[in-house]
Motif scaffolding. Structure first.
Motif, PDB file in Angstrom:
ATOM      1  N   ASP A  73      80.435 -35.077  44.267  1.00 19.75           N
ATOM      2  CA  ASP A  73      79.293 -34.588  45.032  1.00 19.75           C
ATOM      3  C   ASP A  73      79.728 -33.984  46.368  1.00 19.75           C
ATOM      4  OD1 ASP A  73      76.939 -34.109  46.318  1.00 19.75           O
ATOM      5  OD2 ASP A  73      76.282 -36.193  46.397  1.00 19.75           O
ATOM      6  N   VAL A  74      79.724 -32.684  46.410  1.00 21.28           N
ATOM      7  CA  VAL A  74      80.160 -31.992  47.626  1.00 21.28           C
ATOM      8  C   VAL A  74      79.400 -32.472  48.849  1.00 21.28           C
ATOM      9  CG1 VAL A  74      80.559 -29.748  48.679  1.00 21.28           C
ATOM     10  CG2 VAL A  74      80.434 -29.935  46.208  1.00 21.28           C
ATOM     11  N   ALA A  75      78.146 -32.792  48.638  1.00 22.10           N
ATOM     12  CA  ALA A  75      77.295 -33.125  49.775  1.00 22.10           C
ATOM     13  C   ALA A  75      77.486 -34.554  50.276  1.00 22.10           C
ATOM     14  CB  ALA A  75      75.832 -32.880  49.424  1.00 22.10           C
ATOM     15  N   PRO A  80      83.799 -33.612  52.010  1.00 23.11           N
ATOM     16  CA  PRO A  80      84.115 -32.369  52.731  1.00 23.11           C
ATOM     17  C   PRO A  80      85.421 -32.386  53.529  1.00 23.11           C
ATOM     18  CG  PRO A  80      81.784 -32.741  52.803  1.00 23.11           C
ATOM     19  CD  PRO A  80      82.379 -33.968  52.164  1.00 23.11           C
ATOM     20  N   PRO A  81      85.712 -33.427  54.294  1.00 20.52           N
ATOM     21  CA  PRO A  81      86.976 -33.397  55.023  1.00 20.52           C
ATOM     22  C   PRO A  81      88.179 -33.361  54.071  1.00 20.52           C
ATOM     23  CG  PRO A  81      85.516 -35.062  55.935  1.00 20.52           C
ATOM     24  CD  PRO A  81      84.900 -34.601  54.658  1.00 20.52           C
ATOM     25  N   ASN A 101      81.563 -29.299  41.116  1.00 17.63           N
ATOM     26  CA  ASN A 101      80.737 -30.434  41.504  1.00 17.63           C
ATOM     27  C   ASN A 101      80.232 -31.110  40.231  1.00 17.63           C
ATOM     28  OD1 ASN A 101      79.181 -31.171  44.284  1.00 17.63           O
ATOM     29  ND2 ASN A 101      77.967 -31.705  42.490  1.00 17.63           N
ATOM     30  N   ASP A 103      78.364 -33.777  39.961  1.00  9.88           N
ATOM     31  CA  ASP A 103      77.106 -34.519  40.096  1.00  9.88           C
ATOM     32  C   ASP A 103      77.227 -35.940  39.569  1.00  9.88           C
ATOM     33  OD1 ASP A 103      75.485 -32.603  41.336  1.00  9.88           O
ATOM     34  OD2 ASP A 103      75.208 -31.568  39.434  1.00  9.88           O
ATOM     35  N   TYR A 217      73.843 -44.780  42.369  1.00  2.00           N
ATOM     36  CA  TYR A 217      74.130 -43.557  43.113  1.00  2.00           C
ATOM     37  C   TYR A 217      74.268 -43.827  44.606  1.00  2.00           C
ATOM     38  CZ  TYR A 217      74.281 -38.484  43.466  1.00  2.00           C
ATOM     39  OH  TYR A 217      74.683 -37.189  43.663  1.00  2.00           O
ATOM     40  N   PHE A 220      71.755 -42.454  50.877  1.00  2.00           N
ATOM     41  CA  PHE A 220      70.850 -43.036  51.849  1.00  2.00           C
ATOM     42  C   PHE A 220      69.652 -43.742  51.207  1.00  2.00           C
ATOM     43  CE2 PHE A 220      67.427 -42.834  54.987  1.00  2.00           C
ATOM     44  CZ  PHE A 220      68.065 -43.255  56.144  1.00  2.00           C
ATOM     45  N   GLN A 247      73.953 -47.058  55.664  1.00  2.00           N
ATOM     46  CA  GLN A 247      73.057 -46.380  56.586  1.00  2.00           C
ATOM     47  C   GLN A 247      71.615 -46.456  56.115  1.00  2.00           C
ATOM     48  OE1 GLN A 247      73.146 -42.155  58.855  1.00  2.00           O
ATOM     49  NE2 GLN A 247      73.491 -42.054  56.673  1.00  2.00           N
ATOM     50  N   THR A 276      77.879 -42.880  64.784  1.00  2.00           N
ATOM     51  CA  THR A 276      76.608 -42.185  64.941  1.00  2.00           C
ATOM     52  C   THR A 276      75.391 -42.961  64.491  1.00  2.00           C
ATOM     53  OG1 THR A 276      76.721 -41.117  62.800  1.00  2.00           O
ATOM     54  CG2 THR A 276      77.813 -40.002  64.626  1.00  2.00           C
ATOM     55  N   TYR A 278      72.820 -46.320  64.443  1.00  2.00           N
ATOM     56  CA  TYR A 278      72.426 -47.277  65.452  1.00  2.00           C
ATOM     57  C   TYR A 278      71.868 -48.517  64.800  1.00  2.00           C
ATOM     58  CZ  TYR A 278      70.741 -49.459  69.641  1.00  2.00           C
ATOM     59  OH  TYR A 278      70.556 -50.336  70.668  1.00  2.00           O
TER      60      TYR A 278
END
Lengths: 330, 330
Positions: A73-75, A80-81, A101, A103, A217, A220, A247, A276, A278
DNA sequence: CTGTTAGCGCATTCAT
DNA sequence: ATGAATGCGCTAACAG
């Protein structure tokens, strides 16, 4: 207005007053030609805007200078890094990279490999969801390098999150936690198996009680959905398969008025969110950039040297303590 | 152990007792052959595990079924969802996609285009850093579709952040802010120009004072570095080029003990962080997924129909109010 | 050092 | 409906 069809080797040859063989050599083995000739050809090529046609070259040599990089999953921010690192490494060796990708679906992954098949020299499979057998089969056809997948005989780079997860369990134990749960990830994921095993092993060693909650999966929303089960488990600390899941849990816990870390300690994995969230998330470091770079180097090596060494490159990880872990509630 | 070299059209022809012409037709225009022959050929192909060689086919037809997708930075969270959307759209049409990373550098972008040149049918350039002239030149060679770049005559999909930015300025004005600054992004970025202009225009319309602070590379660390200038400007609100920059600013402000939004209101752009920052970031929505999907559809259309319609597809955005904006300090 | 020749695997005329 | 011949643009022996 430039023409739509690019100049060919023949046009350059004519313009330079040589045959196409020389033009070809000027681009592949210039040391075979006199400096004079090379200069003439380069000038002509430059003037016409000639660039060798990789397709034609590939048909002739069997080498197209392409590799395929397939991720679930690219997203998902974990990738990405890694992709970027692999890219720039490929760039250094003049390879073009196809991105695929899957999926998170084995069938889709297989389909992509088939589609790329004819035009790549090798594959970099990241967190592959294929079976060992499928991977071995593909590797028999052309070089394959794996990231986060441990298949005997196939070059692989493994981010050993077990080391970091073990540290996390020790960290929680030192804070007085007696009961914790692990919230899982994708079924076919090697990382998931590894993390779950590490949690169990280290918890047992420290005399902690540990439960496991399934969660297919990693995202979030999935993290939010799993919260009721976590709360019902009675655990005082939770380790999630990844930061995204953690998160999502954090958001849901906030909505439900459950304070973190006072009422529940939360640990993520992969450190993709940095500080990032909280409260800022305690998590396990990732070394995906090194993994991407290393794996691609391995692949290029395999392609240039014809030989695929049976390397098993392991990158250890550590816990990164931030603010979602605290003393166990009493 | 399967052989490493794939069967060719000739072997299938021999096995099926026909010539390679027929095999070729069986795969491209089966209606030209008798059903009987097609069946024979299919059987033979199946048995041998034959798959047409895309490279050879491409050399002959000029069509390889590949497209290139070039972005400034894969690891910038704005792009992955867009990439993913473009991918799956390409997948539906059986295209393979090359991914290129320009590292925000025009020269690198140009280099990539050259390298892909021979083996792709078209380009999808996202937030291209090239000059208009360069883009036009490439578009003259083969189909190009742009995202977030407005070049006359070239099909383009624009995420109109101006609409959202304007709302943001109005939002700030309604909170009593009189002086604000815009923290910029990459020099060659169309989005940056657009946002800056929108801030200026709407601020003037509302009688607000506005300053601009330059900032080349949009990233967390860059956001931190720009904070001293922002503070020195005396503004009570800041609009950042993107969420990453805003996030970096938030971190730096926290370290310096400047409370947000009490002492300074902060607005991001692109909504890539969701509600994950603390305080959760007020930002401008993005529609990158639609943009990726639409652009790819446009590109495929251009490829299949030979004609590149001069479309200019605009996607409006809105402000998303969260918790980093509040009443102006007095 | 450079030119000549022969493919790489396939699609596509042109014949039949 | 099918076969034979040609060429896509380039590399790689093989000569000279």
């Amino acid at each position: 207005m430039p023409r739509r069809t690019r100049p060919t080797i023949n046009q350059v040859a004519e313009a330079a007053g040589v045959t196409k063989s020389s033009v070809s050599r000027a681009f592949t083995r210039p040391e075979m030609l006199s400096e004079e000739t090379v200069r003439k050809i380069s000038a002509a090529a430059e003037r016409l805007g000639y660039v060798p046609n990789r397709t034609a070259r590939a048909l002739s040599t069997g080498r197209h200078g392409n590799i395929a990089l397939i991720v679930p999953d690219v997203a998902n921010p974990f990738f990405p890094p890694l992709i970027r690192a692999a890219q720039s490494e490929a760039d250094r060796s003049d390879y073009c990279v196809f991105l695929g990708n899957s999926d998170e679906m084995p069938k889709q992954e297989d389909k992509l490999i088939g589609r790329f098949g004819g035009q790549v020299e090798g594959f970099l499979l990241v967190s592959s969801r294929l079976t060992d057998e499928q991977i071995v089969e593909h590797a028999a056809r052309r070089p394959v390098v794996l990231i986060n997948r441990d298949v005997e005989g196939i070059p692989r780079v493994l981010i050993d999150s077990a080391s970091g997860v073990t540290e996390a369990v020790e960290h929680l134990a030192s804070l007085g936690h007696k009961k914790l749960v692990y919230v899982g990830g994708p079924r076919g994921s090697w990382s998931n198996k590894q993390r779950r095993a590490a949690v169990r092993r280290s918890a047992r060693a420290l005399g902690l009680e540990v439960g496991v909650i399934a969660n297919e999966y990693p995202a979030f929303e999935a993290g939010r959905r799993v919260v009721p089960n976590v709360l019902a488990s009675g655990a005082t600390a939770v380790i999630a398969f990844d930061d995204l899941t953690a998160q999502g849990m954090l958001a849901e816990l906030l909505d439900r008025g459950v304070s973190v870390p006072e009422e529940l300690s939360v640990v993520g994995c992969d450190d993709v969110l940095g500080a990032t969230t909280y409260p800022s998330l305690t998590t396990v470091s990732n070394r995906s950039i090194e993994a991407g770079k290393t794996a691609l180097t391995l692949l290029v090596d395999a392609l240039e040297n014809q030989a695929a060494p049976d390397v098993r490159y392991v990158l250890n990880t550590n816990i990164v303590v931030r603010n979602t872990t605290g003393k166990a509630r009493t």
